[in-house]
Design a protein around this motif. Structure first.
Motif, PDB file in Angstrom:
ATOM      1  N   ARG A   1       9.835   1.663  16.157  1.00  0.00           N
ATOM      2  CA  ARG A   1       8.529   1.911  16.764  1.00  0.00           C
ATOM      3  C   ARG A   1       7.894   0.628  17.291  1.00  0.00           C
TER       4      ARG A   1
ATOM      5  N   GLY B   1      -1.163   0.896  18.428  1.00  0.00           N
ATOM      6  CA  GLY B   1      -0.644   0.020  17.395  1.00  0.00           C
ATOM      7  C   GLY B   1      -1.397  -1.282  17.340  1.00  0.00           C
TER       8      GLY B   1
ATOM      9  N   GLN C   1       3.597  -0.602  15.066  1.00  0.00           N
ATOM     10  CA  GLN C   1       2.793   0.387  14.365  1.00  0.00           C
ATOM     11  C   GLN C   1       2.806   0.095  12.863  1.00  0.00           C
TER      12      GLN C   1
ATOM     13  N   GLU D   1       1.622   2.469  10.590  1.00  0.00           N
ATOM     14  CA  GLU D   1       1.738   3.723   9.842  1.00  0.00           C
ATOM     15  C   GLU D   1       3.129   3.899   9.226  1.00  0.00           C
ATOM     16  N   HIS D   2       4.121   3.305   9.840  1.00  0.00           N
ATOM     17  CA  HIS D   2       5.491   3.349   9.335  1.00  0.00           C
ATOM     18  C   HIS D   2       6.034   1.919   9.350  1.00  0.00           C
TER      19      HIS D   2
ATOM     20  N   HIS E   1       6.067   5.021   4.174  1.00  0.00           N
ATOM     21  CA  HIS E   1       4.880   5.473   4.902  1.00  0.00           C
ATOM     22  C   HIS E   1       3.691   4.604   4.480  1.00  0.00           C
ATOM     23  N   ASN E   2       2.891   4.218   5.458  1.00  0.00           N
ATOM     24  CA  ASN E   2       1.771   3.313   5.207  1.00  0.00           C
ATOM     25  C   ASN E   2       0.539   3.816   5.947  1.00  0.00           C
ATOM     26  N   PRO E   3       0.025   4.988   5.559  1.00  0.00           N
ATOM     27  CA  PRO E   3      -1.061   5.595   6.344  1.00  0.00           C
ATOM     28  C   PRO E   3      -2.346   4.777   6.333  1.00  0.00           C
ATOM     29  N   ASP E   4      -2.613   4.055   5.225  1.00  0.00           N
ATOM     30  CA  ASP E   4      -3.864   3.287   5.168  1.00  0.00           C
ATOM     31  C   ASP E   4      -3.691   1.868   5.697  1.00  0.00           C
ATOM     32  N   GLY E   5      -2.500   1.521   6.115  1.00  0.00           N
ATOM     33  CA  GLY E   5      -2.281   0.192   6.667  1.00  0.00           C
ATOM     34  C   GLY E   5      -2.368  -0.935   5.652  1.00  0.00           C
TER      35      GLY E   5
END
Length: 531
Positions: free
Chosen positions: A125, A220, A244, A246-247, A305-309
């Protein structure tokens, strides 16, 4: 006068003779038993005495150690060579030391790999922005790496004569109303990274734009911003990249010996040292096929997965990889293993207070168990506590037995530390005492004929040596891989310490015989004087 002998008298004499005979043989047997007991007692006499705190301090009689402690006697172990290294400890000492044992078992072993990892962008990504034409950056809408961008947002405005000409070609094709030329002009603009919205504006307005604005292809954060306003750019230059959060990927480093244990799909728990209590779950996404030649480690890739950054590229993480369990494995408790720089050992409990330190070959190790490949059998009992004291005593006993056991086959066949060999001088650096010699084969060291560099000892005279001179040199081994020239015989000189050939031995034969005869005569005269 005639003495009359009666029957009771003979009976009395016979009893006295029998009693004396029995007493004689009884005394003989007692003396024989005493002699055998003395021999047995002699066998149990100490071989030597050693200091309790320093096994290298050895004496042939009782006394005090340098620390003021009584020396400990060391006895000859029964059983010959099979008992070398075995120590016997009384039950009360075993109890005081807290010696505990455990059996060697066979079963399933859960293996986990603990390693470190480095957080980085998900390269699937990660988009790199490169110009398609040469030109000048007229306007830069993003200012620094790490700035967030949204898809479709303006990145930079580029002035390029090539883009201006391509726009004019489209307008010319539109004036001629040639569908083929129109389509070709549109495709050229698209291939030069001109947005579709800009092409539609050009068709409607009919006006050429001097600059073309490049927009972000995805949302991003900005990374590796390499351009500034007014900079001249050309195809192939990297202007910026958009990643990005988020991932993300975490690249782990696995030791070479553990690389075969890790497979794609293994579960991974990740923690950060500066974020206690928080854990991320993932799985091995890819195992790289080659090793890092500098660190001798294999790399693995884990997707999180890193949704909260929270995870940022460049972070350092601790990873625990749960690999597939190993079946039918010979196992011992990990605390029983004694690991040194050269080998791994355990203390084997042989029963009746006897212990022996044995070398083992270790396989995989987890938090509680260690795999044994060679050195133990299922059912053996090993020491799990106080094993370091017993191992030290066992090693000390084994070393002393080796020193007092006489020369073995290895000592008899040990290679000499110095050899004489013919050689030809190739070059000489007297200021550094360096010689380059082409020497003959050395059978004692299993060396073929070859050319080598040597350092000459300080007592070796290098005066008069010249290239291509044939010499007879003594090579001495100092340490494991250090060889020096200790003596040099030149063709025009003879030294007493140089080994003589077979034909030369007859020169001093008469002298040796004369010295020998004189020695015998002197010894005989001395013996007569003593008498």
């Amino acid at each position: 006068m005639k003495i009359q002998l009666n029957k009771p008298f003979f009976i009395t004499v016979a009893l006295l003779i029998a009693t004396a005979t029995l007493a004689h043989y009884s005394a003989y047997w007692r003396m024989q038993d005493t002699g055998e007991g003395g021999k047995a007692t002699a066998k149990k006499e100490p071989l030597y005495w050693v200091a309790p705190m320093d096994p290298n301090y050895k004496r042939d009689k009782p006394g005090k150690s340098p620390m003021g402690m009584d020396l400990i006697p060391v006895y000859e172990e029964a059983g010959g060579d099979e008992e070398i290294g075995t120590v016997t400890i009384s039950p009360d000492v075993v109890n005081n030391l807290g010696v505990r044992t455990a059996p060697v078992t066979r079963g399933q072993m859960d293996v986990s790999v603990n390693t470190v990892g480095y957080v980085q962008y998900d390269e699937d990504r990660l988009i790199h922005i490169h110009p398609r034409v040469e030109g000048w950056v007229e306007k830069l809408y993003v200012k620094a790496s790490g700035d967030p961008v949204q898809k479709g947002a303006s990145l930079y405005a580029l002035y390029s004569p090539t883009l201006v000409n391509a726009q004019e070609e489209l307008l010319l094709a539109l004036k001629r109303n040639n569908a083929t030329l129109i389509e070709a002009a549109k495709e050229r603009l698209a291939s030069l990274q001109v947005p579709k919205s800009e092409i539609n504006r050009l068709r409607k307005s009919g006006k050429v734009s001097q600059t073309i604005t490049v927009t972000a292809p995805q949302s991003g954060v900005l990374d590796n911003l390499m351009a500034r306003e007014g900079m001249f750019v050309k195809p192939g230059m990297e202007i910026m990249a958009i990643g990005q959060l988020e991932h993300i990927w975490v690249i782990g480093e696995v030791f070479e010996r553990q690389a075969s244990l890790v497979q794609v799909g293994d579960q991974v728990q990740m923690q950060l040292g500066y974020s206690p209590g928080r854990e991320w779950q993932g799985q091995v996404d890819y195992v790289y096929p080659s090793l890092n030649t500098k660190t001798r480690t294999a790399q693995i890739r884990v997707h999180f997965h890193n949704p909260d950054g929270y995870l940022k590229p460049g972070m350092f993480a601790q990873m625990r990889i749960e690999t597939a369990p190993m079946d039918d494995t010979l196992l011992i408790p990990r605390q029983a293993l004694i690991r040194t720089g050269s080998q791994s050992r355990v203390v084997l409990a042989k029963g009746e207070g006897r212990f022996k330190s044995v070398a083992v070959q270790v396989g995989n190790i987890n938090d509680e168990q260690a795999e044994i490949i060679l050195g133990l059998d299922e059912g053996d009992r090993i020491v799990t506590s106080a094993q370091f004291l017993i191992d030290s005593e066992s090693s000390k006993t084994s070393d002393f037995r080796r020193m007092n056991h006489g020369s073995d086959d290895k000592a008899e066949t040990m290679a000499p530390t110095s050899v004489w060999v013919g050689a030809r001088l190739k070059s000489l650096m007297p200021e550094h005492r360096m010689l380059t010699l082409a020497h003959d084969a050395i059978d004692d060291w299993q060396w073929p004929a070859m050319t080598m560099n040597f350092t000459a000892a300080k007592n070796v005279d290098l005066q008069g040596l010249q290239s291509d001179m044939t010499l007879h040199v003594e090579i001495t081994r100092e340490g494991d891989n250090n060889y020096v020239i200790s003596q040099i015989h030149r063709p025009d000189t003879v030294t007493d310490d140089m080994p003589m050939a077979d034909g030369e031995s007859s020169i001093s034969h008469d002298v040796l015989e004369m010295d020998h005869n004189q020695h015998q005569s002197m010894t005989h005269d001395a013996a007569v004087l003593e008498l």
